[in-house]
Scaffold this active site. Structure first.
Site, mmCIF file in Angstrom:
data_model
loop_
_atom_site.group_PDB
_atom_site.id
_atom_site.type_symbol
_atom_site.label_atom_id
_atom_site.label_comp_id
_atom_site.label_asym_id
_atom_site.label_seq_id
_atom_site.Cartn_x
_atom_site.Cartn_y
_atom_site.Cartn_z
ATOM 1 N N TYR A 49 0.850 -1.193 0.000
ATOM 2 C CA TYR A 49 0.000 0.000 0.000
ATOM 3 C C TYR A 49 0.878 1.233 0.000
ATOM 4 C CZ TYR A 49 -5.028 -0.379 0.165
ATOM 5 O OH TYR A 49 -6.332 -0.504 -0.192
ATOM 6 N N GLU A 51 -0.571 4.842 -0.369
ATOM 7 C CA GLU A 51 -1.380 6.056 -0.589
ATOM 8 C C GLU A 51 -0.516 7.283 -0.369
ATOM 9 O OE1 GLU A 51 -5.131 6.017 1.557
ATOM 10 O OE2 GLU A 51 -5.534 4.030 0.703
ATOM 11 N N ASP A 195 -6.910 14.309 -24.943
ATOM 12 C CA ASP A 195 -6.886 12.899 -24.553
ATOM 13 C C ASP A 195 -6.200 12.133 -25.682
ATOM 14 O OD1 ASP A 195 -7.438 10.220 -24.174
ATOM 15 O OD2 ASP A 195 -9.504 10.541 -23.512
ATOM 16 N N THR A 221 -4.116 6.633 -21.846
ATOM 17 C CA THR A 221 -3.936 5.309 -21.279
ATOM 18 C C THR A 221 -2.495 4.929 -21.578
ATOM 19 O OG1 THR A 221 -4.730 4.348 -23.334
ATOM 20 C CG2 THR A 221 -6.321 4.515 -21.535
ATOM 21 N N LYS A 224 -2.332 1.288 -25.063
ATOM 22 C CA LYS A 224 -2.742 1.186 -26.477
ATOM 23 C C LYS A 224 -1.487 1.255 -27.347
ATOM 24 C CE LYS A 224 -7.455 2.726 -25.659
ATOM 25 N NZ LYS A 224 -7.687 3.576 -24.483
ATOM 26 N N ARG A 230 -1.987 -1.963 -18.642
ATOM 27 C CA ARG A 230 -3.305 -1.327 -18.641
ATOM 28 C C ARG A 230 -3.335 -0.264 -17.535
ATOM 29 N NH1 ARG A 230 -7.831 -2.759 -21.343
ATOM 30 N NH2 ARG A 230 -6.460 -4.097 -22.537
HETATM 31 N N1 DSN Z 1 -12.233 1.260 -24.981
HETATM 32 C C1 DSN Z 1 -11.243 2.069 -25.631
HETATM 33 C C2 DSN Z 1 -11.215 1.844 -27.087
HETATM 34 O O1 DSN Z 1 -11.358 0.713 -27.472
HETATM 35 O O2 DSN Z 1 -11.028 2.781 -27.851
HETATM 36 C C3 DSN Z 1 -11.429 3.478 -25.293
HETATM 37 O O3 DSN Z 1 -11.508 3.569 -23.906
#
Ligand code: DSN
Length: 411
Positions: A49, A51, A195, A221, A224, A230
């Site tokens: 932990y 925090e 974003d 994120t 990707k 993730r």
């Molecule tokens: N779920 C993602 C996507 O597939 O684009 C976006 O959050």
């Protein structure tokens, strides 16, 4: 052994591994992490932990955890050229939530791309927290060009005077002109949130313009095109650092996922290599080739093509729907996802579109000539969707082909 303790989950894991090996995955938001990233996600950092932030934790025993988080922050700042990074968001949604919470109050107005044009749930969609907490107004892509109409964005911004403008998308295949969004935000007195979840890897490789020097907040994120674990990430100017950090904890999260933050740090290091740049270039080359090959076979592509890692097929001229194509392609081992096209006459559970992307296939080592094969299989599958024998033959070919590309070429 997991097998002995929980055979059900063990079996699902083995089946998923086999499926990943045997199929061609064209979902643009998915990727394959390196073995080191994978190892850290399953590491003992998960036991701790922590925090708070490095040097200011609410738990003892954080010496090594602090080292890890400091390294991750430093690497994120170097990689993106940012003044401040927060690596704790558990996801892209939480990254966006924390950026909103930093400077907005409930009821404030945000202007974002409509989900029907390729925007994201957290960009003000009415049944998402962002549409519940904030008053959202939207811009759409132009009906003819299917690209962002910056003049329309400007007009809406000047009329609506949102507190924040959000740009970035889940399904937009063209370069986003962040300079124009910056000008519009300045002119209308709005904060700018970009974003870059989908295009973060391309931004790092300089294959898409970066918004980092322009936006008040940049969210992403890490899993990707960036090919990390993730999770989420927020970058901002130093002046917002305190607001951002406190909007994450105590604002919206408790303990950070330290095993994920360690994996993020490794992914950021991997993204600093020349190989990562080559990888990003190949994603685009593959995507453009696949797009051209599908166009040759009379598939209409939204906006006519792609500048990045994805595109959406408009299936209407083929008399097909997104959901049935997704299902049929899965039968032969080609994994895609149904997606709305701009101004789609179909509902989201059906759709007239199919979203296609190449980050994962490229991680497995597939190149332009492989895209030609894949386009042919997609076309043959959709043309013969009622013919089980032909589908079985294609499935065999896809399986044989997919197994030639190992899951971990980069580790
Ligand atoms: N779920 C993602 C996507 O597939 O684009 C976006 O959050």
């Amino acid at each position: 052994m997991l097998k002995d303790v929980d055979n059900e989950i063990y079996t699902a894991l083995i089946n998923e591994e086999e499926k990943q090996r045997n199929t061609i995955d064209l979902i643009p938001s998915e990727n394959i992490v390196s073995k080191n990233v994978l190892k850290l996600m399953g590491s003992i950092f998960t036991n701790k932990y922590a925090e708070g932030y490095p040097g200011k934790r609410y738990y003892g025993g954080c010496k090594f955890i602090d080292e890890v988080e400091n390294i991750a922050i430093k690497r994120a700042c170097i990689l993106f050229g940012a003044e401040h990074a927060n690596v704790q968001p558990h996801s892209g949604s939480q990254a966006n939530m924390s950026a909103y919470f930093s400077v907005l109050k409930p009821g404030d107005k945000i202007l974002a791309m409509d989900i029907l044009s390729g925007g994201h749930l957290t960009h003000g969609f009415k049944i998402n927290f962002s549409g519940i907490f904030y008053q959202s107004v939207f811009y759409n892509v132009d009906k003819e060009t299917e690209t962002i109409d910056y003049e329309q964005v400007r007009e809406i911004a000047l009329k609506e005077r949102p507190k924040m403008i959000v740009c970035g998308a889940s399904s937009y295949s063209r370069i986003i002109d962040f300079e124009k969004f910056y000008d519009i935000a300045r002119e209308s007195g709005a904060y700018l949130l970009t974003d870059i979840a989908h295009i973060a890897g391309l931004v790092v490789a300089n294959l898409h313009p970066s918004p980092v020097h322009l936006a008040d907040f940049v969210t992403s994120t890490t899993h990707k095109t960036l090919r990390g674990p993730r999770g989420g990430l927020v970058l901002c100017r130093r002046e917002y650092s305190h607001k951002l950090d406190s909007s994450i904890i105590p604002g919206i999260q408790g303990g950070p996922l330290m095993h994920i933050i360690a994996a993020k740090a490794v992914a950021f290091k991997e993204a600093m290599t020349p190989e990562f740049f080559e990888y990003q270039k190949q994603i685009i080359n593959n995507c453009q080739k696949l797009c051209v090959e599908l166009k040759k076979r009379d598939y209409r592509i939204v906006s006519g093509g792609t500048d990045n890692h994805l595109f959406t097929i408009d299936l209407r001229n083929k008399g097909l729907k997104g959901n049935e194509c997704e299902r049929t392609l899965e039968k032969v081992g080609i994994i895609t996802n149904k997606n709305l096209i701009p101004y789609d006459p179909q509902p989201p559970a059906i759709t007239s579109g199919l979203r296609i992307g190449t980050p994962l296939a490229t991680s497995r080592g597939m190149k332009e000539n492989d895209m030609e094969l894949i386009a042919e299989w997609i076309d043959e599958t959709l043309k013969n969707r009622e013919n089980e024998k032909i589908l079985k033959d294609i499935a065999k070919k896809v399986r044989r082909f997919a197994r030639e590309f190992p899951i971990y070429p980069t580790s």
